[in-house]
Motif scaffolding. Sequence first.
Motif, PDB file in Angstrom:
ATOM      1  N   GLY A  90       0.837  -1.193   0.000  1.00 43.60           N
ATOM      2  CA  GLY A  90       0.000   0.000   0.000  1.00 43.60           C
ATOM      3  C   GLY A  90       0.870   1.239   0.000  1.00 43.60           C
ATOM      4  O   GLY A  90       1.625   1.471   0.950  1.00 43.60           O
ATOM      5  N   ALA A  91       0.772   2.039  -1.071  1.00 39.67           N
ATOM      6  CA  ALA A  91       1.643   3.203  -1.226  1.00 39.67           C
ATOM      7  C   ALA A  91       0.860   4.506  -1.123  1.00 39.67           C
ATOM      8  O   ALA A  91       1.196   5.490  -1.772  1.00 39.67           O
ATOM      9  CB  ALA A  91       2.380   3.132  -2.560  1.00 39.67           C
ATOM     10  N   GLY A  92      -0.176   4.514  -0.295  1.00 40.91           N
ATOM     11  CA  GLY A  92      -0.970   5.717  -0.099  1.00 40.91           C
ATOM     12  C   GLY A  92      -0.306   6.690   0.843  1.00 40.91           C
ATOM     13  O   GLY A  92       0.916   6.682   1.021  1.00 40.91           O
ATOM     14  N   VAL A  93      -1.116   7.524   1.485  1.00 37.33           N
ATOM     15  CA  VAL A  93      -0.580   8.591   2.328  1.00 37.33           C
ATOM     16  C   VAL A  93       0.335   8.039   3.413  1.00 37.33           C
ATOM     17  O   VAL A  93       1.495   8.442   3.539  1.00 37.33           O
ATOM     18  CB  VAL A  93      -1.731   9.408   2.958  1.00 37.33           C
ATOM     19  N   LEU A  94      -0.163   7.086   4.204  1.00 37.01           N
ATOM     20  CA  LEU A  94       0.651   6.556   5.293  1.00 37.01           C
ATOM     21  C   LEU A  94       1.609   5.484   4.797  1.00 37.01           C
ATOM     22  O   LEU A  94       2.754   5.400   5.255  1.00 37.01           O
ATOM     23  CB  LEU A  94      -0.239   6.012   6.410  1.00 37.01           C
ATOM     24  N   GLY A  95       1.179   4.666   3.848  1.00 33.86           N
ATOM     25  CA  GLY A  95       2.070   3.639   3.319  1.00 33.86           C
ATOM     26  C   GLY A  95       3.347   4.231   2.761  1.00 33.86           C
ATOM     27  O   GLY A  95       4.450   3.723   3.004  1.00 33.86           O
TER      28      GLY A  95
ATOM     29  N   MET B 236       9.339   5.454   3.330  1.00 32.33           N
ATOM     30  CA  MET B 236      10.469   6.365   3.526  1.00 32.33           C
ATOM     31  C   MET B 236      11.066   6.219   4.917  1.00 32.33           C
ATOM     32  O   MET B 236      12.290   6.305   5.087  1.00 32.33           O
ATOM     33  CB  MET B 236      10.022   7.805   3.280  1.00 32.33           C
ATOM     34  N   GLN B 237      10.232   5.986   5.921  1.00 32.57           N
ATOM     35  CA  GLN B 237      10.744   5.817   7.282  1.00 32.57           C
ATOM     36  C   GLN B 237      11.753   4.677   7.342  1.00 32.57           C
ATOM     37  O   GLN B 237      12.823   4.802   7.954  1.00 32.57           O
ATOM     38  CB  GLN B 237       9.587   5.551   8.249  1.00 32.57           C
TER      39      GLN B 237
ATOM     40  N   PRO C 126       7.408   9.573  -6.542  1.00 33.57           N
ATOM     41  CA  PRO C 126       8.458  10.610  -6.593  1.00 33.57           C
ATOM     42  C   PRO C 126       7.986  11.969  -6.092  1.00 33.57           C
ATOM     43  O   PRO C 126       8.733  12.682  -5.408  1.00 33.57           O
ATOM     44  CB  PRO C 126       8.830  10.641  -8.079  1.00 33.57           C
ATOM     45  N   ALA C 127       6.753  12.335  -6.400  1.00 34.59           N
ATOM     46  CA  ALA C 127       6.222  13.603  -5.885  1.00 34.59           C
ATOM     47  C   ALA C 127       6.056  13.541  -4.373  1.00 34.59           C
ATOM     48  O   ALA C 127       6.273  14.547  -3.670  1.00 34.59           O
ATOM     49  CB  ALA C 127       4.885  13.927  -6.559  1.00 34.59           C
ATOM     50  N   ARG C 128       5.676  12.379  -3.862  1.00 33.87           N
ATOM     51  CA  ARG C 128       5.554  12.219  -2.407  1.00 33.87           C
ATOM     52  C   ARG C 128       6.913  12.367  -1.739  1.00 33.87           C
ATOM     53  O   ARG C 128       7.019  12.962  -0.661  1.00 33.87           O
ATOM     54  CB  ARG C 128       4.958  10.850  -2.075  1.00 33.87           C
TER      55      ARG C 128
ATOM     56  N   GLY D 139      -1.955  15.982   2.742  1.00 33.66           N
ATOM     57  CA  GLY D 139      -1.203  15.386   1.643  1.00 33.66           C
ATOM     58  C   GLY D 139      -1.579  15.953   0.286  1.00 33.66           C
ATOM     59  O   GLY D 139      -0.760  15.960  -0.643  1.00 33.66           O
ATOM     60  N   ASP D 140      -2.813  16.446   0.145  1.00 32.91           N
ATOM     61  CA  ASP D 140      -3.274  17.068  -1.102  1.00 32.91           C
ATOM     62  C   ASP D 140      -3.108  18.577  -1.095  1.00 32.91           C
ATOM     63  O   ASP D 140      -3.432  19.248  -2.088  1.00 32.91           O
ATOM     64  CB  ASP D 140      -4.756  16.744  -1.340  1.00 32.91           C
TER      65      ASP D 140
END
Length: 304
Positions: free
Chosen positions: A11-16, A21-22, A44-46, A278-279
């Motif tokens: 899951g690569a959403g907001v928290l994923g 990265m963590q 990449p934008a995240r 995030g948005d």
Amino acid sequence: MSEIQNVTVLGAGVLGSQIVMQAAYAGKNVVAYDIKQEFLDKLPARWEWMRGHYAKDLSAFTAEKFDDAVGRITTSTDIAEAVGDADVVIEAVPENLDLKKEVWGNVGKAVKDSAILLTNSSSLRPSDFADATGRADRFLALHFANMVWRSNTGEVMATPKTDPAVFDRTVEFAREINLQPFPVHKETPGYLLNSLLIPWLDAAGDLYANEVANPHVIDEDWKVSTGAPKGPFETYDIVGFNVAVNIGRNRPDATESQKKFNNLLQERGIDQGKAGLGDGCGFYEYDGNGRIVRPNPDWIIYED
């Protein structure tokens, strides 16, 4: 060197994406998995959004270290490929029990026997889908807070079937990825944080759904009265509307005002691409550094 080097995040959403990265910033090799390439293409934008926050919030931040972290991240839409070499798998998919069972069933068929299997579920009991993994003794919860580099809590919660040694190793893994671990010794939906947080957010949502006051007024009253740094609607923006809606949709005891508020989050927020910090827009509009510019006019009921 730790024997845990390869981490997969489902899951690569907001928290994923924050969990990815963590772990990468802490030196782990990380695979980010999601069901569609278009979701992974947003990463990449995240990373660049997070770069600004890491630079602002972490005293030991260096651009080189962040670049190295990005270099340790790969992506995949093939779940078997994504988990095949994983020492730890962290699941951060939406709060839907059937979906979690399906995902963990697929992971269980492909993951190696020594892997630790972790769910970041916000409100479901891990024991309700532990058996889907086929290795319930190695399955438990590691719950992250949003803005994880700054709010770096790691709630570690076992199920009745979790091997105590795996629980202890997960506490150590949490420290390895720069979390402060909080052991939870009895399984409960919502862990510690969300058991306290969700009723507070529900109360704010009820006030808005019943048209009692504007969001920014409710927030300001809370902050002035308690000395808290943020109000509930600022917190909704940090959590993200998608998380809130997924939790709300899977609550059989939801009240009518909670259902109404949930629908508003979907229609005014998610469907408009304005689902929180995030948005860059949720209940508030934000600048490029995540600072509030003004309340979002779409949510204003009264001209105060």
